[in-house]
Enzyme design. Sequence first.
Site, mmCIF file in Angstrom:
data_model
loop_
_atom_site.group_PDB
_atom_site.id
_atom_site.type_symbol
_atom_site.label_atom_id
_atom_site.label_comp_id
_atom_site.label_asym_id
_atom_site.label_seq_id
_atom_site.Cartn_x
_atom_site.Cartn_y
_atom_site.Cartn_z
ATOM 1 N N GLU A 127 44.446 -10.450 -50.570
ATOM 2 C CA GLU A 127 44.551 -9.134 -50.598
ATOM 3 C C GLU A 127 43.606 -7.963 -50.125
ATOM 4 O OE1 GLU A 127 44.514 -8.873 -54.923
ATOM 5 O OE2 GLU A 127 46.214 -10.053 -55.324
ATOM 6 N N GLY A 131 39.964 -11.763 -49.963
ATOM 7 C CA GLY A 131 40.235 -12.577 -48.757
ATOM 8 C C GLY A 131 39.630 -14.005 -48.938
ATOM 9 N N THR A 158 51.623 -14.059 -43.169
ATOM 10 C CA THR A 158 52.349 -14.622 -41.976
ATOM 11 C C THR A 158 53.955 -14.754 -42.614
ATOM 12 O OG1 THR A 158 50.411 -15.673 -41.642
ATOM 13 C CG2 THR A 158 52.563 -16.609 -40.615
ATOM 14 N N ARG A 243 45.059 -26.688 -44.326
ATOM 15 C CA ARG A 243 44.151 -26.574 -43.219
ATOM 16 C C ARG A 243 44.155 -27.550 -42.172
ATOM 17 N NH1 ARG A 243 40.193 -24.708 -48.259
ATOM 18 N NH2 ARG A 243 40.511 -22.491 -47.942
ATOM 19 N N GLN A 336 37.713 -19.144 -17.642
ATOM 20 C CA GLN A 336 36.519 -19.105 -16.606
ATOM 21 C C GLN A 336 37.031 -20.165 -15.446
ATOM 22 O OE1 GLN A 336 34.279 -17.255 -17.199
ATOM 23 N NE2 GLN A 336 32.899 -17.694 -15.493
ATOM 24 N N GLY A 340 39.479 -14.984 -11.654
ATOM 25 C CA GLY A 340 40.557 -13.665 -11.781
ATOM 26 C C GLY A 340 41.679 -14.152 -12.403
ATOM 27 N N GLU A 363 43.572 -19.488 -43.346
ATOM 28 C CA GLU A 363 43.518 -20.619 -44.267
ATOM 29 C C GLU A 363 41.886 -21.141 -44.457
ATOM 30 O OE1 GLU A 363 46.546 -23.326 -44.087
ATOM 31 O OE2 GLU A 363 48.107 -21.868 -43.311
HETATM 32 N N1 CAA Z 1 41.904 -28.645 -55.363
HETATM 33 C C1 CAA Z 1 41.911 -28.455 -56.612
HETATM 34 N N2 CAA Z 1 41.228 -27.417 -57.343
HETATM 35 C C2 CAA Z 1 40.244 -26.809 -56.399
HETATM 36 C C3 CAA Z 1 40.253 -26.826 -55.045
HETATM 37 C C4 CAA Z 1 40.948 -28.066 -54.487
HETATM 38 N N3 CAA Z 1 40.665 -28.283 -53.343
HETATM 39 N N4 CAA Z 1 39.106 -26.108 -54.874
HETATM 40 C C5 CAA Z 1 38.773 -25.524 -56.015
HETATM 41 N N5 CAA Z 1 39.436 -25.921 -56.988
HETATM 42 C C6 CAA Z 1 39.355 -25.241 -58.258
HETATM 43 C C7 CAA Z 1 37.924 -25.724 -58.897
HETATM 44 O O1 CAA Z 1 37.932 -27.135 -59.641
HETATM 45 C C8 CAA Z 1 37.707 -24.651 -59.835
HETATM 46 O O2 CAA Z 1 38.496 -25.003 -60.878
HETATM 47 P P1 CAA Z 1 37.847 -25.566 -62.423
HETATM 48 O O3 CAA Z 1 37.054 -24.399 -62.945
HETATM 49 O O4 CAA Z 1 39.056 -25.927 -63.467
HETATM 50 O O5 CAA Z 1 36.980 -26.803 -62.212
HETATM 51 C C9 CAA Z 1 38.457 -23.593 -59.288
HETATM 52 O O6 CAA Z 1 39.546 -24.054 -58.368
HETATM 53 C C10 CAA Z 1 37.594 -22.340 -58.756
HETATM 54 O O7 CAA Z 1 36.890 -23.020 -57.679
HETATM 55 P P2 CAA Z 1 35.304 -22.486 -57.294
HETATM 56 O O8 CAA Z 1 34.718 -22.556 -58.455
HETATM 57 O O9 CAA Z 1 35.071 -23.577 -56.125
HETATM 58 O O10 CAA Z 1 35.708 -21.065 -56.583
HETATM 59 P P3 CAA Z 1 34.986 -20.162 -55.804
HETATM 60 O O11 CAA Z 1 35.210 -18.794 -56.210
HETATM 61 O O12 CAA Z 1 33.287 -20.625 -55.917
HETATM 62 O O13 CAA Z 1 35.498 -20.629 -54.343
HETATM 63 C C11 CAA Z 1 36.832 -21.043 -52.369
HETATM 64 C C12 CAA Z 1 36.681 -21.262 -53.769
HETATM 65 C C13 CAA Z 1 36.740 -22.283 -51.947
HETATM 66 C C14 CAA Z 1 35.678 -20.320 -51.685
HETATM 67 C C15 CAA Z 1 38.103 -20.575 -52.346
HETATM 68 O O14 CAA Z 1 38.140 -19.192 -52.983
HETATM 69 C C16 CAA Z 1 38.819 -20.516 -51.006
HETATM 70 O O15 CAA Z 1 39.137 -21.404 -50.555
HETATM 71 N N6 CAA Z 1 38.787 -19.265 -50.242
HETATM 72 C C17 CAA Z 1 39.486 -19.069 -48.936
HETATM 73 C C18 CAA Z 1 40.841 -18.612 -49.101
HETATM 74 C C19 CAA Z 1 41.779 -18.936 -48.443
HETATM 75 O O16 CAA Z 1 41.603 -20.075 -47.626
HETATM 76 N N7 CAA Z 1 42.679 -18.177 -47.799
HETATM 77 C C20 CAA Z 1 43.708 -18.209 -47.040
HETATM 78 C C21 CAA Z 1 44.838 -17.403 -47.293
HETATM 79 S S1 CAA Z 1 46.446 -17.906 -46.880
HETATM 80 C C22 CAA Z 1 46.512 -17.973 -45.132
HETATM 81 O O17 CAA Z 1 45.649 -17.871 -44.339
HETATM 82 C C23 CAA Z 1 48.033 -18.449 -44.760
HETATM 83 C C24 CAA Z 1 48.480 -17.697 -43.562
HETATM 84 O O18 CAA Z 1 49.191 -16.845 -43.658
HETATM 85 C C25 CAA Z 1 48.163 -18.637 -42.428
#
Ligand code: CAA
Length: 380
Positions: A127, A131, A158, A243, A336, A340, A363
């Site tokens: 959003e 992000g 995407t 990923r 590189q 050119g 991702e």
């Molecule tokens: N599997 C299962 N559960 C998971 C998990 C995983 N891999 N990772 C986190 N969780 C769960 C945690 O266990 C937690 O749940 P509980 O409270 O029940 O234990 C919950 O999710 C929250 O986790 P965190 O406390 O770790 O959350 P956070 O806010 O500290 O951080 C983060 C999480 C890893 C940073 C996450 O926000 C993240 O991955 N951010 C990046 C977002 C992203 O990848 N966006 C990509 C967009 S899609 C895209 O790009 C597609 C495209 O078009 C190509």
Amino acid sequence: MDFKLTEEHIMIRDAARDFANNELLPGVIERDDKQEFPTEQIKKMGELGFMGMMASPEYGGGGMDTVSYVLAMEEISKIDASASVVMSVNNSLVCWGLDTFGNKEQKEKYLTKLTTGESIGAFCLSEPEAGSDATSQQTTAIDHGDHYILNGTKNWITNGRTADFYLVIAQTDREKKHKGINAFIVEKTWEGFEIGPKENKLGIRGSDTHSLVFNDVKVPKENRIGEDGFGFKFAMKTLAGGRIGIAAQALGIAGGAYELALKYSKERKAFGTEICNHQAIAFKLADMHVSIEAARLLVMKAAVDKDNNGNYDLSGAMAKLYASQVAMDVSVEAVQVHGGNGFVKDYHVERMMRDAKITQIYEGTSEIQKIVISRSIING
Ligand code: CAA
């Protein structure tokens, strides 16, 4: 430890390589230039089984392992990273997510069309203000008994215009924070759903990336994926596999750029000899080769972990972090080596350098991968 591919793996890799060379290479420069979606090519990829490779055969999928998928991703990405991101999102985010967490009715209605390429899917998590910080969802899905009302905006999606079905993540109960988030299947034709303008991007310009707006979109309750509050876990679990696909894409971009640089260096002469005979160029080729091989091992390790139900959160994040850096470094060096000519579109490597950058961003940025990796090694 066996590093050999099976005969089936080799067949899939070769089929993807042939398809990429015969069907994607012609016109790839023009599609990048004009930001043109590879419509016909994606249709053919669906017919050949590249759009739902890992999904269950009973829903039209290929029932293949993750190793097969990353081999195909690598080959397609060597030639056209715009086509491969469409393939990656459809395979690992949309089809895998639905196949693993959707119910029978949802799979029959949606997955059967997505696996064959008849329909294309999109994954809508990001959003304007959410992000990397994916728990901060501002899009809301308010429970109205037999349906939800969806409101909000998603960014950088995407397949934004091309998709028929969208997996949308939204906040139902703000007090419950990430445990109050849900995931929904939304159809393109539903009232209140609007597709925003197309993004004019640095790379992967053949893929169509849009913002999406939801204005009081009525979503039937049967279109929620999993139990109430499962949406954030759904997104995280699905992205962990996604990923690996992007890591394979990065590996492919690096491999494509390296192969072109190697070929060019054996043809181009300077100071009386082919430039590969100059140590300045030969050492670049050696560095590229080593880093690509190391990235391949990480990508394969993550794929094997996923196939064996291992901890692919960690290995997938490591593969993406490293392979995306290799894609960036190798494609810059490939430009590189071309001198050119590398700066000219006809030689492909400048496009690959532009395409490589996004693999460090989508991702989960490289910084997010480091969060996932460090938490995993610290907490065990
Ligand atoms: N599997 C299962 N559960 C998971 C998990 C995983 N891999 N990772 C986190 N969780 C769960 C945690 O266990 C937690 O749940 P509980 O409270 O029940 O234990 C919950 O999710 C929250 O986790 P965190 O406390 O770790 O959350 P956070 O806010 O500290 O951080 C983060 C999480 C890893 C940073 C996450 O926000 C993240 O991955 N951010 C990046 C977002 C992203 O990848 N966006 C990509 C967009 S899609 C895209 O790009 C597609 C495209 O078009 C190509």
